[in-house]
Design a protein around this motif. Structure first.
Motif, mmCIF file in Angstrom:
data_model
loop_
_atom_site.group_PDB
_atom_site.id
_atom_site.type_symbol
_atom_site.label_atom_id
_atom_site.label_comp_id
_atom_site.label_asym_id
_atom_site.label_seq_id
_atom_site.Cartn_x
_atom_site.Cartn_y
_atom_site.Cartn_z
ATOM 1 N N SER A 58 -1.000 7.174 10.779
ATOM 2 C CA SER A 58 -0.687 8.179 10.180
ATOM 3 C C SER A 58 -0.737 8.112 8.854
ATOM 4 N N ILE A 59 -0.181 6.838 8.204
ATOM 5 C CA ILE A 59 -0.157 6.570 6.842
ATOM 6 C C ILE A 59 -1.262 5.677 6.435
ATOM 7 N N LEU A 60 -1.391 4.477 6.956
ATOM 8 C CA LEU A 60 -2.199 3.356 6.379
ATOM 9 C C LEU A 60 -3.639 3.423 6.661
ATOM 10 N N LEU A 61 -4.001 3.932 7.850
ATOM 11 C CA LEU A 61 -5.410 3.908 8.177
ATOM 12 C C LEU A 61 -5.796 5.102 7.511
ATOM 13 N N PRO A 62 -5.363 6.391 7.296
ATOM 14 C CA PRO A 62 -6.155 7.420 6.366
ATOM 15 C C PRO A 62 -6.181 6.825 4.967
ATOM 16 N N LEU A 63 -5.124 6.090 4.519
ATOM 17 C CA LEU A 63 -5.202 5.717 2.994
ATOM 18 C C LEU A 63 -6.134 4.518 2.906
ATOM 19 N N ILE A 64 -6.364 3.619 3.705
ATOM 20 C CA ILE A 64 -7.402 2.617 3.369
ATOM 21 C C ILE A 64 -8.681 3.219 3.634
ATOM 22 N N CYS A 65 -8.970 3.837 4.816
ATOM 23 C CA CYS A 65 -10.409 4.339 4.796
ATOM 24 C C CYS A 65 -10.943 5.567 4.042
ATOM 25 N N ASN A 66 -9.881 6.163 3.490
ATOM 26 C CA ASN A 66 -10.289 7.344 2.635
ATOM 27 C C ASN A 66 -10.658 6.774 1.031
ATOM 28 N N SER A 67 -10.285 5.561 1.034
ATOM 29 C CA SER A 67 -10.405 4.778 -0.367
ATOM 30 C C SER A 67 -11.491 3.858 -0.544
ATOM 31 N N LEU A 68 -12.720 4.111 -0.622
ATOM 32 C CA LEU A 68 -13.784 3.213 -0.531
ATOM 33 C C LEU A 68 -13.525 1.842 -1.402
ATOM 34 N N SER A 69 -13.007 2.197 -2.802
ATOM 35 C CA SER A 69 -12.620 1.070 -3.428
ATOM 36 C C SER A 69 -11.495 0.189 -2.757
ATOM 37 N N LEU A 70 -10.778 0.478 -2.170
ATOM 38 C CA LEU A 70 -9.603 -0.206 -1.218
ATOM 39 C C LEU A 70 -10.141 -1.070 -0.107
ATOM 40 N N SER A 71 -10.985 -0.211 0.807
ATOM 41 C CA SER A 71 -11.662 -0.772 1.971
ATOM 42 C C SER A 71 -12.532 -1.971 1.691
ATOM 43 N N SER A 72 -13.098 -1.605 0.394
ATOM 44 C CA SER A 72 -14.383 -2.618 -0.087
ATOM 45 C C SER A 72 -13.616 -3.890 -0.510
ATOM 46 N N LEU A 96 -6.994 -0.614 18.370
ATOM 47 C CA LEU A 96 -6.859 -0.310 17.011
ATOM 48 C C LEU A 96 -8.231 -0.797 16.339
ATOM 49 N N ILE A 97 -8.801 -1.793 16.965
ATOM 50 C CA ILE A 97 -10.009 -2.492 16.255
ATOM 51 C C ILE A 97 -11.051 -1.404 16.205
ATOM 52 N N ASN A 98 -11.492 -0.628 17.162
ATOM 53 C CA ASN A 98 -12.574 0.212 17.222
ATOM 54 C C ASN A 98 -12.166 1.397 16.430
ATOM 55 N N ILE A 99 -10.878 1.835 16.475
ATOM 56 C CA ILE A 99 -10.741 2.790 15.479
ATOM 57 C C ILE A 99 -10.680 2.656 14.134
ATOM 58 N N GLN A 113 -22.034 4.801 12.100
ATOM 59 C CA GLN A 113 -23.271 3.714 11.611
ATOM 60 C C GLN A 113 -22.647 2.945 10.370
ATOM 61 N N ARG A 114 -21.510 3.585 9.711
ATOM 62 C CA ARG A 114 -21.000 2.993 8.618
ATOM 63 C C ARG A 114 -19.945 2.190 8.699
ATOM 64 N N ILE A 115 -19.694 0.945 8.219
ATOM 65 C CA ILE A 115 -18.830 0.208 8.609
ATOM 66 C C ILE A 115 -17.473 0.367 7.487
ATOM 67 N N SER A 116 -16.558 0.480 7.897
ATOM 68 C CA SER A 116 -15.475 0.781 6.950
ATOM 69 C C SER A 116 -15.049 -0.373 6.005
ATOM 70 N N PHE A 117 -15.406 -1.588 6.271
ATOM 71 C CA PHE A 117 -15.158 -2.719 5.372
ATOM 72 C C PHE A 117 -16.094 -3.524 5.211
ATOM 73 N N PRO A 118 -17.091 -3.099 4.058
ATOM 74 C CA PRO A 118 -18.333 -3.593 3.940
ATOM 75 C C PRO A 118 -18.134 -5.169 3.343
ATOM 76 N N LEU A 136 0.813 -1.491 -0.087
ATOM 77 C CA LEU A 136 0.070 0.022 0.051
ATOM 78 C C LEU A 136 0.790 1.343 -0.131
ATOM 79 N N ILE A 137 1.893 1.394 0.882
ATOM 80 C CA ILE A 137 2.844 2.595 0.935
ATOM 81 C C ILE A 137 3.655 2.766 -0.352
#
Length: 171
Positions: A65-79, A96-99, A108-113, A26-27
């Motif tokens: 600082s890098i991976l969480l924003p990268l994954i969660c800001n990309s719906l196509s990647l998190s999906s 980290l689980i809850n974050i 209410q929106r799950i980050s990994f559908p 990812l990086i």
């Protein structure tokens, strides 16, 4: 300008990418171009190895600082992520689980559908973890492995009551 690397067929690139860890992939490769993004998504879609948080050397700082924003800001990647493993070897992994599942402000929106398998080891139960797991079990998981550490059974009364209610609702 097309580099020589981009001339390789997808099959060869996928083979090369398979030697990279998920975080290095990812990086290093995410957002280079749409073709590479598509290849990375396909690796996460096909792979049973998904995201593994007990990898030695993966720091909380790199993750947050890098991976969480990268994954969660990309719906196509998190999906495209179907498997996640949190290991208690890293003391902050249970935090980290809850974050990770509720990175955005809309809880209410799950980050990994498309998440289907979750593996959590050496973790203590907390009320927020129980609520998160209850929601995931009810709505999307096909497989959950939960291995608690020795202190994991020392729940507060609120957590014990919520766990009892969740178990009764799933029967």
């Amino acid at each position: 300008m097309i580099s020589k690397l981009e001339k390789f067929p997808n099959e060869i690139l996928l083979n090369i990418f398979s030697y990279l860890s998920w975080d290095d992939m990812l990086i290093s490769l995410w957002s280079l171009n749409e073709r590479f993004n598509s290849l990375v998504r396909s690796i996460f879609s096909m792979s049973k190895n998904g995201i593994i948080f007990n990898k030695p050397g993966l720091s909380y700082r790199t993750f947050s600082s890098i991976l969480l924003p990268l994954i969660c800001n990309s719906l196509s990647l998190s999906s495209s992520i179907k498997y996640i493993h949190f290991g208690g070897i890293n003391s902050s992994s249970c935090d980290l689980i809850n974050i990770f599942f509720f990175y955005n402000t809309n809880k209410q929106r799950i980050s990994f559908p498309n998440l289907r398998s979750l593996y959590i080891t050496e973790c203590s139960l907390s009320q927020t973890l129980i609520q998160t797991l209850s929601m995931l079990i009810q709505h999307q998981l096909n497989h959950l492995t939960l291995i608690l550490d020795g202190d994991g059974f020392n729940l507060s009364e609120d957590s014990q009551e919520h766990l009892f209610i969740s178990n009764k609702s799933n029967q």
